[in-house]
Design a protein around this motif. Structure first.
Motif, mmCIF file in Angstrom:
data_model
loop_
_atom_site.group_PDB
_atom_site.id
_atom_site.type_symbol
_atom_site.label_atom_id
_atom_site.label_comp_id
_atom_site.label_asym_id
_atom_site.label_seq_id
_atom_site.Cartn_x
_atom_site.Cartn_y
_atom_site.Cartn_z
ATOM 1 N N ALA A 198 -15.464 8.141 68.147
ATOM 2 C CA ALA A 198 -15.351 6.689 67.982
ATOM 3 C C ALA A 198 -15.833 6.238 66.605
ATOM 4 C CB ALA A 198 -16.135 5.972 69.076
ATOM 5 N N ARG A 199 -16.659 7.065 65.957
ATOM 6 C CA ARG A 199 -17.133 6.707 64.608
ATOM 7 C C ARG A 199 -16.036 6.840 63.557
ATOM 8 N NH1 ARG A 199 -22.965 8.907 62.763
ATOM 9 N NH2 ARG A 199 -22.210 7.751 60.931
ATOM 10 N N LYS A 200 -14.997 7.611 63.872
ATOM 11 C CA LYS A 200 -13.897 7.856 62.913
ATOM 12 C C LYS A 200 -14.455 8.264 61.549
ATOM 13 C CE LYS A 200 -10.599 4.749 65.195
ATOM 14 N NZ LYS A 200 -9.849 5.854 65.818
ATOM 15 N N LEU A 201 -15.322 9.270 61.602
ATOM 16 C CA LEU A 201 -16.010 9.703 60.387
ATOM 17 C C LEU A 201 -15.032 10.176 59.314
ATOM 18 C CD1 LEU A 201 -18.770 10.138 59.063
ATOM 19 C CD2 LEU A 201 -18.782 12.432 60.052
ATOM 20 N N HIS A 202 -13.971 10.860 59.749
ATOM 21 C CA HIS A 202 -13.001 11.361 58.773
ATOM 22 C C HIS A 202 -12.371 10.222 57.980
ATOM 23 C CE1 HIS A 202 -10.810 10.464 62.481
ATOM 24 N NE2 HIS A 202 -9.736 10.268 61.734
ATOM 25 N N ALA A 203 -12.099 9.107 58.638
ATOM 26 C CA ALA A 203 -11.507 7.956 57.948
ATOM 27 C C ALA A 203 -12.496 7.349 56.959
ATOM 28 C CB ALA A 203 -11.063 6.914 58.965
ATOM 29 N N LYS A 204 -13.762 7.343 57.337
ATOM 30 C CA LYS A 204 -14.788 6.819 56.432
ATOM 31 C C LYS A 204 -14.941 7.701 55.197
ATOM 32 C CE LYS A 204 -17.418 4.548 60.122
ATOM 33 N NZ LYS A 204 -18.686 4.492 60.882
ATOM 34 N N ILE A 205 -14.871 9.020 55.400
ATOM 35 C CA ILE A 205 -14.969 9.946 54.268
ATOM 36 C C ILE A 205 -13.795 9.739 53.313
ATOM 37 C CG2 ILE A 205 -14.912 12.384 53.583
ATOM 38 C CD1 ILE A 205 -16.378 13.002 56.244
ATOM 39 N N LYS A 206 -12.608 9.586 53.872
ATOM 40 C CA LYS A 206 -11.423 9.355 53.034
ATOM 41 C C LYS A 206 -11.584 8.080 52.212
ATOM 42 C CE LYS A 206 -6.407 8.595 53.316
ATOM 43 N NZ LYS A 206 -5.247 8.476 54.234
ATOM 44 N N ARG A 207 -12.068 7.023 52.855
ATOM 45 C CA ARG A 207 -12.241 5.747 52.164
ATOM 46 C C ARG A 207 -13.305 5.845 51.066
ATOM 47 N NH1 ARG A 207 -13.248 3.051 56.286
ATOM 48 N NH2 ARG A 207 -15.508 2.813 56.118
ATOM 49 N N GLN A 208 -14.399 6.527 51.376
ATOM 50 C CA GLN A 208 -15.465 6.684 50.377
ATOM 51 C C GLN A 208 -14.984 7.531 49.193
ATOM 52 O OE1 GLN A 208 -18.404 5.326 50.118
ATOM 53 N NE2 GLN A 208 -18.771 4.429 52.136
ATOM 54 N N ALA A 209 -14.198 8.547 49.481
ATOM 55 C CA ALA A 209 -13.684 9.400 48.411
ATOM 56 C C ALA A 209 -12.719 8.619 47.521
ATOM 57 C CB ALA A 209 -12.994 10.627 48.999
ATOM 58 N N MET A 210 -11.833 7.842 48.117
ATOM 59 C CA MET A 210 -10.903 7.037 47.322
ATOM 60 C C MET A 210 -11.658 6.048 46.441
ATOM 61 S SD MET A 210 -7.626 7.787 47.683
ATOM 62 C CE MET A 210 -6.612 6.317 47.445
ATOM 63 N N ALA A 211 -12.730 5.478 46.963
ATOM 64 C CA ALA A 211 -13.544 4.542 46.177
ATOM 65 C C ALA A 211 -14.171 5.230 44.976
ATOM 66 C CB ALA A 211 -14.629 3.929 47.060
ATOM 67 N N ARG A 212 -14.358 6.550 45.074
ATOM 68 C CA ARG A 212 -14.925 7.333 43.967
ATOM 69 C C ARG A 212 -13.845 7.998 43.114
ATOM 70 N NH1 ARG A 212 -18.440 6.764 47.875
ATOM 71 N NH2 ARG A 212 -20.682 6.779 47.405
ATOM 72 N N GLY A 213 -12.584 7.635 43.365
ATOM 73 C CA GLY A 213 -11.497 8.197 42.579
ATOM 74 C C GLY A 213 -11.137 9.616 42.950
ATOM 75 N N LEU A 214 -11.260 9.953 44.233
ATOM 76 C CA LEU A 214 -10.904 11.300 44.698
ATOM 77 C C LEU A 214 -9.944 11.211 45.873
ATOM 78 C CD1 LEU A 214 -11.337 14.420 44.657
ATOM 79 C CD2 LEU A 214 -13.164 14.044 46.336
#
Length: 441
Positions: A378-394
């Protein structure tokens, strides 16, 4: 407002405007390091001048000719090149437009082969749980990801699944890799016997499982045992290298590292490197001969088979991949990526496993490293990681459902093959920061 039915509705995506090498730039001028090659597609990098020149030359001469009327030099040359590079025994090529098409064609090829050799009772397909083989109906049915299959289950044809070779979670504490491989091979043999050895058509597997498990390679002599069992019962071995093939794991074909040759192999993604949609099925001489000496045709086809511009692009992409310096860089930078991830994340309490081959690496995220318990889906951690990575230009490729299609999270990294050490180090730095930030949310 958009008129496109995007993968996720309501998500504001940046607009990609240009790309060069390992970077994509959006319309706001922000650059993204392509740490996953999109979906493990970008093999030789963006805007490679040799590929662009090959495409321009083909476009200037011929853009399209239907394969029921013509063949083309571009398609014929690509087929020759692939056969020259393939493990001995893969002698013919059927060109398609992508990975799902390749798997669908492979399944129909296997079925028609048995019809041609007077074994029409063979119909069962066996694959592995937590595998992914595409999103079209036959390919989706073959795949073993529960989440992807669930809503479409009523319209999927019957298929059968055995355990994946997933040592991190499934190998016993005191079990050797050899014993684990033997146990899994025995499970496959038992399934063939359960279904009827003269009724099983094919066993389908990825040499290195990509999207659904996160760069999981086999253990010990697993595939050699699988090959022997398939031979024993006359079952075709279909290896799906759509994601892991074409140099991604450090050899042109991933199965080279397992010491086996399949009857059929599917390739796509890195084959065209993102320059054009293209895929291919490679088949043995015996399968080809059954068609040639029987009905005289393969009862299948699509409008854009062997598209000349796609074939011209793939020709040059494959030529670049096969250069010794390209594969040497895949192996060297892959080793750097693995060791760098281990150094950056090895003591991180939420990283359970770091694995893979070549420039195809996976990171499995866990809530507790000792017990390997995953985070609540329910935390959808993978989606959060993707979003954080995109915010860092990755650009990275996090996925959920690693364990059973519902539980578990992992990140797949699959950058372009022509990449520098400093860019590998930047991927490591940014993904470590992204994991940390996502868990803190």
């Amino acid at each position: 407002m958009t008129r496109i039915l995007h993968r996720s509705i309501g998500v504001a995506l940046p607009h990609a405007a240009s790309a060069q090498g390992v970077y994509i730039t959006d319309t706001m001028g922000r650059r993204y390091l392509d740490g996953s090659g999109g979906a493990a597609v970008t093999s030789v990098g963006h805007a490679h001048p040799e590929v662009l020149a090959a495409m321009r030359s083909q476009i200037d001469n011929l853009c399209y000719a239907h394969t029921s009327f013509f063949t083309t030099d571009a398609a014929e040359e690509l087929a020759e090149k692939l056969v020259d590079l393939a493990p001995e025994g893969l002698d013919y090529v059927y060109l398609v437009s992508g990975g799902s098409e390749a798997v669908e064609a492979a399944l129909k090829m296997a079925r028609q082969y048995f019809v041609e050799i007077n074994q029409p009772q063979r119909r069962h397909i066996i694959a592995r749980r937590q595998s992914y083989h595409g999103n079209t109906i036959g390919a989706l049915a073959t795949g073993g990801n529960a989440m992807r299959r669930q809503q479409f289950q009523p319209i999927l044809p019957e298929t059968h699944h055995v355990s994946p070779c997933y040592a991190y979670r499934d190998k016993g504490i005191d079990e050797t890799p050899e014993a684990y491989a033997a146990r899994l091979a025995d499970e496959l043999e038992a399934k063939i016997l359960e279904l009827g050895p003269d009724e099983v058509m094919a066993f389908v597997a990825e040499p290195v499982v990509g999207a659904t498990l996160g760069a999981v390679a086999s253990e010990a002599d697993y595939f050699k045992r699988v090959r022997a069992i398939c031979d024993k019962y006359g079952v075709l071995l279909i290896l799906d290298e759509v994601m892991c093939g074409m140099g991604r794991t450090g050899t042109v074909f991933a199965c080279e590292q397992d010491g086996v040759t399949p009857d059929i192999v599917t390739i796509a993604k890195g084959l065209g490197g993102g320059y054009q949609p293209i895929g291919a099925v490679m088949l043995s001489a015996s399968i080809y001969a059954s068609f040639a000496n029987g009905s005289g045709l393969f009862q299948h086809g699509h409008t854009y088979l062997g598209h000349p511009v796609a074939a011209a692009a793939a020709n040059k992409v494959v030529e670049i991949i096969a250069r010794p310096e390209t594969l040497a860089n895949v192996n060297a930078m892959g080793a750097r990526l693995q060791s760098g991830l281990e150094a950056a994340l090895g003591a991180f309490p939420y990283v359970g496993d770091i694995r893979g081959r070549g420039l195809f690496r996976g990171i499995e995220i866990v809530a507790d490293r000792e017990s390997k318990v995953p985070f609540d889906p329910a935390r959808k951690l993978h989606a959060k990681i993707k979003r954080q990575a995109m915010a860092r230009g990755l650009v990275s490729y996090p996925m959920g459902g690693t364990i059973d299609g519902i539980n578990g999270d992992h990140i797949l990294l699959a950058p372009p093959y022509i990449i520098e050490a400093s860019e590998i180090d930047l991927i490591i730095e940014r993904i470590a920061e992204s994991i940390d930030a996502a868990i803190a949310e």
